[in-house]
Design an enzyme around this catalytic site. Structure first.
Site, PDB file in Angstrom:
ATOM      1  CE  LYS A   1      -1.491   1.628   4.002  1.00 53.77           C
ATOM      2  NZ  LYS A   1      -1.360   3.092   4.454  1.00 53.77           N
ATOM      3  CG  ASN A   2       2.097   2.807   3.779  1.00 51.92           C
ATOM      4  OD1 ASN A   2       0.990   3.266   3.353  1.00 51.92           O
ATOM      5  ND2 ASN A   2       2.755   2.441   4.713  1.00 51.92           N
TER       6      ASN A   2
ATOM      7  CB  CYS B   1      -4.151  11.420  11.896  1.00 48.23           C
ATOM      8  SG  CYS B   1      -2.479  10.844  12.215  1.00 48.23           S
TER       9      CYS B   1
ATOM     10  NE  ARG C   1       1.339  10.614  10.333  1.00 48.85           N
ATOM     11  CZ  ARG C   1       0.588   9.626   9.397  1.00 48.85           C
ATOM     12  NH1 ARG C   1      -0.356   9.125   9.779  1.00 48.85           N
ATOM     13  NH2 ARG C   1       1.474   9.344   8.174  1.00 48.85           N
TER      14      ARG C   1
ATOM     15  CG  ASP D   1       3.172   1.512   9.545  1.00 47.41           C
ATOM     16  OD1 ASP D   1       2.842   2.384  10.345  1.00 47.41           O
ATOM     17  OD2 ASP D   1       3.510   1.662   8.395  1.00 47.41           O
TER      18      ASP D   1
ATOM     19  NE  ARG E   1      -7.185   5.077   5.461  1.00 43.45           N
ATOM     20  CZ  ARG E   1      -6.685   6.263   5.790  1.00 43.45           C
ATOM     21  NH1 ARG E   1      -7.345   6.691   7.133  1.00 43.45           N
ATOM     22  NH2 ARG E   1      -5.700   6.777   5.419  1.00 43.45           N
TER      23      ARG E   1
HETATM   24  C1  EPZ Z   1       4.676   6.937   6.606  1.00 42.94           C
HETATM   25  O1  EPZ Z   1       4.191   8.037   6.857  1.00 42.94           O
HETATM   26  C2  EPZ Z   1       3.740   5.707   6.122  1.00 42.94           C
HETATM   27  N1  EPZ Z   1       2.764   6.149   5.473  1.00 42.94           N
HETATM   28  C3  EPZ Z   1       3.122   5.512   7.461  1.00 42.94           C
HETATM   29  O2  EPZ Z   1       2.365   4.221   7.512  1.00 42.94           O
HETATM   30  C4  EPZ Z   1       4.553   5.002   8.622  1.00 42.94           C
HETATM   31  O3  EPZ Z   1       3.929   4.680   9.828  1.00 42.94           O
HETATM   32  C5  EPZ Z   1       5.380   6.178   8.464  1.00 42.94           C
HETATM   33  O4  EPZ Z   1       5.804   6.462   7.176  1.00 42.94           O
HETATM   34  C6  EPZ Z   1       6.538   5.657   9.334  1.00 42.94           C
HETATM   35  O5  EPZ Z   1       7.001   4.426   8.908  1.00 42.94           O
HETATM   36  C7  EPZ Z   1       2.753   6.072   4.156  1.00 42.94           C
HETATM   37  O6  EPZ Z   1       3.907   5.825   3.586  1.00 42.94           O
HETATM   38  C8  EPZ Z   1       1.902   6.539   3.377  1.00 42.94           C
HETATM   39  P1  EPZ Z   1       7.099  10.069   8.397  1.00 42.94           P
HETATM   40  P2  EPZ Z   1       4.669   9.263   6.888  1.00 42.94           P
HETATM   41  O7  EPZ Z   1       7.060  11.287   7.593  1.00 42.94           O
HETATM   42  O8  EPZ Z   1       5.534   9.689   5.475  1.00 42.94           O
HETATM   43  C9  EPZ Z   1       7.540  13.350  11.823  1.00 42.94           C
HETATM   44  C10 EPZ Z   1       0.466   2.860   7.969  1.00 42.94           C
HETATM   45  O9  EPZ Z   1      -0.221   2.493   8.938  1.00 42.94           O
HETATM   46  N2  EPZ Z   1       7.301  14.451  10.776  1.00 42.94           N
HETATM   47  O10 EPZ Z   1       8.208   9.047   8.311  1.00 42.94           O
HETATM   48  O11 EPZ Z   1       3.694  10.353   7.267  1.00 42.94           O
HETATM   49  C11 EPZ Z   1       5.993  12.715  11.900  1.00 42.94           C
HETATM   50  O12 EPZ Z   1       5.167  13.131  12.860  1.00 42.94           O
HETATM   51  C12 EPZ Z   1       1.086   4.318   7.855  1.00 42.94           C
HETATM   52  O13 EPZ Z   1       0.375   2.531   6.639  1.00 42.94           O
HETATM   53  C13 EPZ Z   1       7.735  15.601  10.943  1.00 42.94           C
HETATM   54  O14 EPZ Z   1       7.866  15.993  12.189  1.00 42.94           O
HETATM   55  O15 EPZ Z   1       5.731   9.280   7.997  1.00 42.94           O
HETATM   56  C14 EPZ Z   1       6.420  11.298  12.438  1.00 42.94           C
HETATM   57  O16 EPZ Z   1       6.770  11.640  14.003  1.00 42.94           O
HETATM   58  C15 EPZ Z   1       0.622   5.296   9.085  1.00 42.94           C
HETATM   59  N3  EPZ Z   1       7.614  16.530  10.001  1.00 42.94           N
HETATM   60  C16 EPZ Z   1       8.074  11.022  12.011  1.00 42.94           C
HETATM   61  O17 EPZ Z   1       8.382  12.301  11.511  1.00 42.94           O
HETATM   62  C17 EPZ Z   1       7.277  16.217   8.589  1.00 42.94           C
HETATM   63  O18 EPZ Z   1       7.218  16.970   7.871  1.00 42.94           O
HETATM   64  C18 EPZ Z   1       8.060  10.028  10.789  1.00 42.94           C
HETATM   65  O19 EPZ Z   1       6.940  10.442  10.129  1.00 42.94           O
HETATM   66  C19 EPZ Z   1       7.098  14.942   8.573  1.00 42.94           C
HETATM   67  C20 EPZ Z   1       7.269  13.906   9.347  1.00 42.94           C
END
Ligand code: EPZ
Length: 460
Positions: free
Chosen positions: A55-56, A156, A161, A347, A439
């Site tokens: 999915k991701n 969320c 996030r 995840d 989802r």
């Molecule tokens: C991806 O989300 C995945 N989603 C998530 O999968 C997964 O949990 C996550 O990566 C971590 O592995 C998709 O790929 C669609 P991040 P993403 O940016 O890209 C902080 C699932 O269940 N952050 O790596 O949104 C953020 O808040 C899902 O399939 C900032 O502070 O995750 C988090 O604490 C849910 N500022 C950390 O970094 C930013 O601009 C990692 O988030 C971006 C992120």
């Protein structure tokens, strides 16, 4: 030639019409809130589960179609509600969609996306609020079209996030970013984005994906430091390379991109879903059963497999996956801490907690990626799990048997953790709010029932 598939009611219809009608006002909520999954627990799983495409990875690969006027064909596309939402969003930007999910012609689960021109640069609130991955259109739109207007996703169920790191990366490439009326407005300088060095202060999967896609069409070289190394990033880089992008350092935390003036058509097979794989590996373990996971790769989830072996489960590689065998085992509690890849994935944290609730001894589970990802704990407690949270860590004191209950969760992985707990529990478990599961897990009940689980979807 848009094939309209879906003979089985259980499957999600991904044809463009169906996708856009589904994305209409609160359709998922209406249907999904009413549906539930009923499980009669206590049966060992025994059989084979075929793993779907990731999915991701799909959610990052699909927006890449906006980088070119040529067609992008993706195969091994999972049939999921989030994919349908992304189809709707890309359609809104001007992409045409050709979906084949009917098994005809040997190219099942194929999506061809083509954005001959960008007809709208706006990603509206109504779609973005339902699926945060919508923000991944930002980089491609600014890079090709010079302008994007994307609703801010907001918080969320698993935390605040923010997307500040996505925006800083685009600013480093020369984009002018403003926030107005809940929307991000990003504008490239008149000559287009310019390559530069982007240093992420912390690892971000989506931020790396947006920066990488934008950099492919920027002038000159972009260096992305402290890039995420998740397999989904590698998959995206492989696809972009097939489209003509020039990327070095794929699979490492430094990506070097030499911008090109345009990208072309490509066909790319999406890698297997490592989180779906891990989830069913834990389903085998929690029921003390034996399951062959096919169409997947153990190297995508080393950390999960290592920890699983530590509990006492045996893992045997096969030609197209691996077998998880937990029959007649007494599983031990094993600590985990979530980390960016190649560490233990956030995840998989909720599912690990369900397994630990049935193991012998205590396990400490530390969540280091998201600040609010223990929402499943009170629901697991209703099934008899003994879990105490201390800040970002949870202590799980294992007990042999959980008991069935009515439960519900607020996100995808929390929901599936309750399904796993239900498979192991004594008596009946009802998991509400099934739309979360839809989802990210394709026909979860059919896959588990195929291995002997007593599980069904009850339509509301
Ligand atoms: C991806 O989300 C995945 N989603 C998530 O999968 C997964 O949990 C996550 O990566 C971590 O592995 C998709 O790929 C669609 P991040 P993403 O940016 O890209 C902080 C699932 O269940 N952050 O790596 O949104 C953020 O808040 C899902 O399939 C900032 O502070 O995750 C988090 O604490 C849910 N500022 C950390 O970094 C930013 O601009 C990692 O988030 C971006 C992120």
């Amino acid at each position: 030639m848009s094939h309209s598939p879906v003979s089985e009611d259980l499957l999600i219809d991904l044809t463009p019409d169906a996708a856009s009608s589904r994305a209409g006002p609160d359709h998922k909520e209406r249907r999904g809130v009413m549906d539930c999954i009923r499980i009669e627990g206590g049966r060992r799983l025994d059989g084979t589960i075929a793993i779907s495409g990731a999915k991701n990875a799909a959610l990052a690969l699909m927006p890449a179609c906006l980088l070119t006027d040529q067609p992008l064909t993706l195969t091994n596309v999972p049939r999921l509600a989030d994919i349908a939402s992304m189809i709707t969003l890309l359609g809104q930007h001007g992409a045409s969609v050709d979906a084949a999910f009917d098994g005809a012609g040997g190219d099942t689960r194929r999506l061809t996306l083509q954005a001959r021109s960008i007809t709208s640069a706006t990603a509206p609130y109504d779609i973005v609020r339902k699926m945060r991955a919508s923000v991944l259109v930002l980089g491609p739109l600014v890079a090709r079209h010079g302008f994007a207007r994307v609703s801010l996703p907001g918080g969320c169920a698993i935390g605040t996030r923010p997307v500040d790191l996505h925006l800083k990366a685009l600013e480093a490439l020369g984009a002018d970013i403003t926030l107005a009326g809940g929307y991000i407005e990003a504008r490239a300088p008149s000559g287009g984005l310019r390559g530069d060095t982007i240093v992420f202060p912390s690892v971000t999967v989506g931020g790396t994906e947006n920066a990488l896609m934008a950099a492919t069409l920027a002038h000159g070289e972009t260096v992305i430091e402290n890039a995420a190394r998740e397999p989904e990033i590698t998959d995206l880089a492989t696809c972009l390379t097939a489209m003509g992008a020039r990327i070095e350092g794929v699979g490492t935390n430094t990506l070097r991109v030499e911008g090109v003036s345009s990208l072309t058509a490509a066909t790319h097979a999406i890698l297997p879903d490592r989180i779906e794989t891990g989830t069913y590996a834990l389903a085998a373990a929690i029921t003390r059963g034996r399951v062959h996971l096919s169409g997947t790769r153990a190297d995508l989830l080393h950390a999960v497999i290592e920890h699983l072996e530590e509990t006492g489960v045996s893992i045997t590689p096969t030609e197209d996956g691996f077998v998880v065998d937990a029959r007649d085992r007494v599983l031990r509690g094993v600590d985990v801490m979530t980390k960016p890849f190649p560490g233990f994935p956030t995840d998989m944290q909720a599912q690990w907690m369900a397994l630990m609730a049935t193991a012998d001894g205590a396990a400490m589970i530390t969540e280091s990626i998201f600040e609010n990802r223990f929402m499943h704990v009170p629901e697991l407690a209703r099934m008899g799990a003994d879990v105490n949270i201390h800040g970002g860590s949870a202590i799980v004191r294992g007990r042999r048997r959980l008991s069935g209950a009515q439960v519900m969760a607020t996100d995808l992985r929390a929901s599936v953790c309750l399904v796993l707990a239900g498979l192991a529990a004594e008596g009946e478990t009802i998991v509400n709010r099934v739309y979360h599961l839809d989802r990210g897990y394709e026909t979860v009940e059919a896959k588990l029932a195929g291995c002997g689980a007593a599980i069904e979807r009850v339509r509301g």
